[in-house]
Design an enzyme around this catalytic site. Structure first.
Site, short mmCIF file in Angstrom:
data_model
loop_
_atom_site.label_atom_id
_atom_site.label_comp_id
_atom_site.label_asym_id
_atom_site.label_seq_id
_atom_site.Cartn_x
_atom_site.Cartn_y
_atom_site.Cartn_z
N CYS A 113 -8.79 3.71 -11.85
CA CYS A 113 -7.73 4.73 -11.84
C CYS A 113 -6.64 4.46 -12.89
O CYS A 113 -5.80 5.32 -13.14
CB CYS A 113 -7.10 4.84 -10.46
SG CYS A 113 -8.30 5.15 -9.16
N HIS A 246 -0.23 7.69 -11.24
CA HIS A 246 -1.60 8.01 -10.81
C HIS A 246 -1.54 8.76 -9.48
O HIS A 246 -0.86 8.33 -8.54
CB HIS A 246 -2.42 6.74 -10.68
CG HIS A 246 -3.71 6.96 -9.96
ND1 HIS A 246 -4.60 7.95 -10.33
CD2 HIS A 246 -4.26 6.35 -8.88
CE1 HIS A 246 -5.62 7.92 -9.50
NE2 HIS A 246 -5.44 6.97 -8.61
N ASN A 276 -7.43 12.66 -5.49
CA ASN A 276 -7.42 11.54 -6.43
C ASN A 276 -8.63 11.66 -7.35
O ASN A 276 -9.77 11.52 -6.91
CB ASN A 276 -7.47 10.23 -5.62
CG ASN A 276 -7.42 8.99 -6.50
OD1 ASN A 276 -7.62 9.06 -7.71
ND2 ASN A 276 -7.16 7.85 -5.88
N1 ACO Z 1 -9.27 11.49 9.53
C1 ACO Z 1 -8.84 11.12 10.74
N2 ACO Z 1 -8.62 9.84 11.07
C2 ACO Z 1 -8.83 8.91 10.12
C3 ACO Z 1 -9.27 9.24 8.82
C4 ACO Z 1 -9.51 10.60 8.55
N3 ACO Z 1 -9.93 11.03 7.34
N4 ACO Z 1 -9.37 8.12 8.10
C5 ACO Z 1 -9.01 7.10 8.90
N5 ACO Z 1 -8.68 7.58 10.11
C6 ACO Z 1 -8.24 6.85 11.29
C7 ACO Z 1 -8.60 5.40 11.26
O1 ACO Z 1 -9.91 5.19 11.75
C8 ACO Z 1 -7.55 4.79 12.16
O2 ACO Z 1 -7.94 4.97 13.48
P1 ACO Z 1 -7.63 3.85 14.61
O3 ACO Z 1 -6.13 3.74 14.63
O4 ACO Z 1 -8.23 4.43 15.83
O5 ACO Z 1 -8.29 2.61 14.09
C9 ACO Z 1 -6.31 5.65 11.91
O6 ACO Z 1 -6.81 6.88 11.30
C10 ACO Z 1 -5.30 5.02 10.98
O7 ACO Z 1 -6.01 4.57 9.85
P2 ACO Z 1 -5.28 3.76 8.72
O8 ACO Z 1 -6.29 3.33 7.70
O9 ACO Z 1 -4.44 2.71 9.35
O10 ACO Z 1 -4.35 4.89 8.16
P3 ACO Z 1 -3.24 4.80 7.03
O11 ACO Z 1 -1.99 5.31 7.53
O12 ACO Z 1 -3.24 3.45 6.37
O13 ACO Z 1 -3.76 5.85 5.98
C11 ACO Z 1 -4.87 5.94 3.86
C12 ACO Z 1 -5.02 5.65 5.35
C13 ACO Z 1 -4.51 7.40 3.69
C14 ACO Z 1 -6.19 5.66 3.17
C15 ACO Z 1 -3.76 5.06 3.29
O14 ACO Z 1 -3.92 3.72 3.66
C16 ACO Z 1 -3.69 5.15 1.81
O15 ACO Z 1 -3.40 6.18 1.25
N6 ACO Z 1 -3.92 4.04 1.11
C17 ACO Z 1 -3.93 4.04 -0.30
C18 ACO Z 1 -5.32 4.21 -0.69
C19 ACO Z 1 -5.50 5.09 -1.87
O16 ACO Z 1 -4.70 5.88 -2.26
N7 ACO Z 1 -6.68 4.91 -2.42
C20 ACO Z 1 -7.06 5.68 -3.49
C21 ACO Z 1 -7.70 4.83 -4.48
S1 ACO Z 1 -6.66 3.57 -4.97
C22 ACO Z 1 -5.81 4.12 -6.13
O17 ACO Z 1 -6.16 5.09 -6.69
C23 ACO Z 1 -4.64 3.35 -6.37
#
Ligand code: ACO
Length: 319
Positions: A113, A246, A276
């Site tokens: 990215c 990004h 993304n």
């Molecule tokens: N729909 C519904 N529920 C979901 C989903 C979904 N799509 N995905 C995960 N969950 C659930 C999980 O299973 C978890 O359930 P549990 O509590 O029963 O275990 C709950 O939602 C919370 O999950 P978390 O992973 O803790 O949620 P978080 O608030 O951290 O959000 C996310 C997840 C959106 C991925 C966040 O961590 C994030 O944005 N991280 C950055 C990652 C990113 O942007 N990556 C892109 C590539 S990296 C880059 O480009 C820099």
């Protein structure tokens, strides 16, 4: 002193739109969850017949048209991609052929990215040394091909697309400064840990991510690299007209702008409708805001990448 300057921007999004509602029909997820956690409403997904070089081609045609140039004027092509058409040759060489030209330098750059910012910094350095005069710098991705569409934790986050800029050498900046960094010890938080060997996939062909670790690291390094590149350019943060981080997650973007003390109105956000798009996200966002007349000639724009590797970087440019 020779500088490079962005003289044209272009982008391309495949026509097929997949909404959160479409995904909710197939995965255990909901529009409300996706919007609340990421800000994403929809993403564009390439047709099976379209490869990264095809998306790049359309973006480059538009960037060249905006610059008032043709492919024959270009002496350097760099394509940032993690989803190349082939193992080899490079997507840049395939793109060059599709542009109908030959002879100019062409290579791919892999920084996930952060790829576009790495490519821009690389092209800028080569141009500052007088080696090249006009470059196409491209980010092009078909991330839909490396997603496990049964994994709700990653499938909802990404989209396909391409963005490009034409850089031209001149006596005014242009690109004031760039900073690039990596920390390979973080390889495990975001990767596609697979390869092809003897005709078989070894490892996994799908994106794997520890979302919370990526989130925390992204916010920290976006803050650090913004301050570092502003200092290197001798430009105060408050004088930056537009911040284009990004486009990963609107919460990461808003946290970054807040930490930097930049008002929300100067933050470029396209992740809501592009999702993304990895290396394509920054040039896609730049082109959208240029064509909307928001980013204007003379504006100071900070471009920031962060992604797998872990890699990160920033460039500060005057348009
Ligand atoms: N729909 C519904 N529920 C979901 C989903 C979904 N799509 N995905 C995960 N969950 C659930 C999980 O299973 C978890 O359930 P549990 O509590 O029963 O275990 C709950 O939602 C919370 O999950 P978390 O992973 O803790 O949620 P978080 O608030 O951290 O959000 C996310 C997840 C959106 C991925 C966040 O961590 C994030 O944005 N991280 C950055 C990652 C990113 O942007 N990556 C892109 C590539 S990296 C880059 O480009 C820099």
């Amino acid at each position: 002193m020779i500088y490079s300057r962005i003289v044209g921007t272009g982008s391309y999004l495949p026509p097929r739109i997949v909404t959160n509602g479409d995904l909710a029909g197939k995965l255990e997820t909901s529009d409300a969850w996706i919007q609340e956690r990421t800000g994403i409403r929809q993403r564009h997904i390439a047709d099976e017949s379209q490869a990264s070089s095809d998306l790049a081609l359309e973006a480059c045609r538009r960037a060249l048209e905006a610059a008032g140039l043709t492919a024959a004027d270009i002496d350097l092509i760099i394509v940032a991609t993690s989803t190349p058409d082939y193992i080899f040759p490079s997507t840049a060489c395939l793109l060059q052929a599709k542009l109908g030209v030959k002879g100019c330098a062409a290579f791919d750059l892999q920084a996930v990215c952060s790829g576009f910012v790495y490519a821009l910094a690389t092209a800028d350095s080569l141009m500052k040394n007088g080696i090249y005069k006009r470059a196409l710098v491209v980010g092009a991705e078909v991330f839909s091909r490396i997603l496990d569409w049964n994994d709700r934790a990653t499938a909802v986050l990404f989209g396909d697309g391409a963005g490009a800029v034409v850089l031209a050498a001149g006596d005014k900046p242009g690109v004031h400064a760039s900073v690039l960094h990596a920390d390979g010890s973080q390889v495990g938080i975001l990767s596609v840990p697979g390869n092809v060997c003897g005709g078989k996939i070894v490892g996994s062909p799908f994106l794997q991510m520890h979302g919370k670790e990526v989130f925390k690291l992204a916010v920290r390094v976006l803050d650090e690299s913004a301050r570092e590149v502003a200092a290197a350019a001798g430009i105060r943060l408050e004088d930056v007209d537009w911040l284009i981080p990004h486009q990963a997650n609107v919460r990461i973007l808003e946290a970054t702008a807040k930490r930097l003390g930049l008002p929300r109105e100067r933050l470029v956000v396209t992740v809501d409708h592009h999702a993304n798009t990895s290396a394509a996200s920054v040039p896609l966002a730049l082109d959208e805001y240029v064509r909307a007349g928001k980013i204007k000639p003379g504006h100071k724009v900070m471009l920031q990448g962060v992604g797998g590797g872990f890699t990160w970087g920033a460039s500060l440019v005057t348009m």
